[in-house]
Scaffold this active site. Sequence first.
Site, PDB file in Angstrom:
ATOM      1  N   SER A 193       0.983  -1.059  -0.308  1.00 38.51           N
ATOM      2  CA  SER A 193       0.044   0.003  -0.259  1.00 38.51           C
ATOM      3  C   SER A 193       0.618   1.365   0.178  1.00 38.51           C
ATOM      4  O   SER A 193       1.727   0.874  -1.125  1.00 38.51           O
ATOM      5  CB  SER A 193      -0.824   0.053   1.169  1.00 38.51           C
ATOM      6  OG  SER A 193      -1.678   0.509   0.677  1.00 38.51           O
ATOM      7  N   ASP A 363      -9.784  -5.955  -4.825  1.00 38.50           N
ATOM      8  CA  ASP A 363      -9.127  -4.902  -4.002  1.00 38.50           C
ATOM      9  C   ASP A 363      -9.494  -3.245  -4.682  1.00 38.50           C
ATOM     10  O   ASP A 363      -9.784  -3.662  -6.087  1.00 38.50           O
ATOM     11  CB  ASP A 363      -7.354  -4.129  -4.565  1.00 38.50           C
ATOM     12  CG  ASP A 363      -7.135  -3.979  -3.085  1.00 38.50           C
ATOM     13  OD1 ASP A 363      -7.051  -3.077  -2.747  1.00 38.50           O
ATOM     14  OD2 ASP A 363      -5.714  -4.204  -2.898  1.00 38.50           O
ATOM     15  N   HIS A 396      -7.381  -6.105  -0.401  1.00 39.82           N
ATOM     16  CA  HIS A 396      -6.426  -5.457  -0.111  1.00 39.82           C
ATOM     17  C   HIS A 396      -5.913  -5.986   1.135  1.00 39.82           C
ATOM     18  O   HIS A 396      -4.424  -6.063   1.386  1.00 39.82           O
ATOM     19  CB  HIS A 396      -6.705  -3.890   0.561  1.00 39.82           C
ATOM     20  CG  HIS A 396      -5.202  -2.732   0.303  1.00 39.82           C
ATOM     21  ND1 HIS A 396      -4.495  -2.452  -0.762  1.00 39.82           N
ATOM     22  CD2 HIS A 396      -4.572  -1.677   1.585  1.00 39.82           C
ATOM     23  CE1 HIS A 396      -4.053  -1.623  -0.525  1.00 39.82           C
ATOM     24  NE2 HIS A 396      -4.489  -1.621   0.772  1.00 39.82           N
TER      25      HIS A 396
END
Length: 421
Positions: A193, A363, A396
């Site tokens: 991320s 995601d 995610h």
Amino acid sequence: MAGSVMVPSVSIFLALCVLIFVAPFLIKPLEARGNFGRLPGKPPQRTASDGICASSVHVYGYKCEEHDVVTQDGYILNMQRIPEGRAGAGAGTGTGGNRQPVLIQHGILVDGMSWLLNPADQNLPLILADQGFDVWMGNTRGTRFSRRHKYLNPSQKAFWNWTWDELVSYDLPAMFDHIHGLTGQKIHYLGHSLGTLIGFASFSEKGLVDKVRSAAMLSPIAYLSHMTTVIGDIAAKSFIAEATAILGLAEFNPKSGLVGGLIKAICLKAGVDCYDLLSVITGKNCCLNSSTIDLFLANEPQSTSTKNMIHLSQTVRDKQLRKYNYGSSDRNIKHYGQATPPAYNISAIPHDLPLFFSYGGLDCLADVKDVEFLLDQFKFHDINKMNVQFVKDYAHADFIMGVTAKDVVYNQVATFFKQQV
């Protein structure tokens, strides 16, 4: 707030970051916050109050060292080093002091603890240590063990006068220099991320390329214009009404009551059960278990600077990867010598740097379309230096907490690192 200005509007990403990590902590009644995925009668078993090594590495029989690193602008960052596998396990990347170092970097509003929430055989740092690597975990400024400075303290606004630009310019270089100075080796980098964003930006400016051996990017983010969520628009609109109050604080503390009131308003308008926001916002994570979520809720989220959250909002709204926008041509000229913030040119990353990408089909933050646009920036990259993995059923959080991540992602990462001799 020192060094920042009010932005014209607050983007979806700012709202989403808070919602993902904050809502379960703050929405009343507080006594019920453990209901987010928790099995009745099974409270969290550990926290990092004694340090990440003591709480989450030594307990599994691994060696672990706590290191402090000082950045050029005075922040004292905490790092963990796992120099070898359990009982000396691991082979294939050298032995003893010759093991190849790997730096693992967390995302927004969390710290290095987020990599260590599953049993030992499912945690990425321990898996890499058992595979023969010298593993380092970074904790960026503002997180619980990196709330120190040579001259400032967290109660001062000046302590929080930074964005992810400073993570690029100061935090990562300090970590790289420390590891390189102790090992004398180039470093494998792994980010998730926001950890991928600051990696991309750092490597594009070429300040670290002489010390990096390869990079693995999980749930990579740089462009965020296609985030998919049923409550995105409502969340953004709800944020505007309370934005002035929120941005009056230099420290963006997700556990503060002020943010909690904002979250409640967003959830009410969106008609969403805030205890299920991890799935609603990140996508339906396929492979998390309740005990992992318990530990996540016991240990996260972490503070960041409000200025950093503004910068992330700008990144979404402008659909470009640029340095922080000070809100006027005059202020930008003062800081940058030009009316608009300089852009980070991802395509300037050296074309021979070995890269591994892994992204998920479910995601909602690192959306497939955005990742594909990111990958297009590497169209001139050496094709033999690019490895791309698409995991259809991952969202995610699966990349850091998924119980299947070892077989699906981590073993592939280890193989990729071992190939870069």
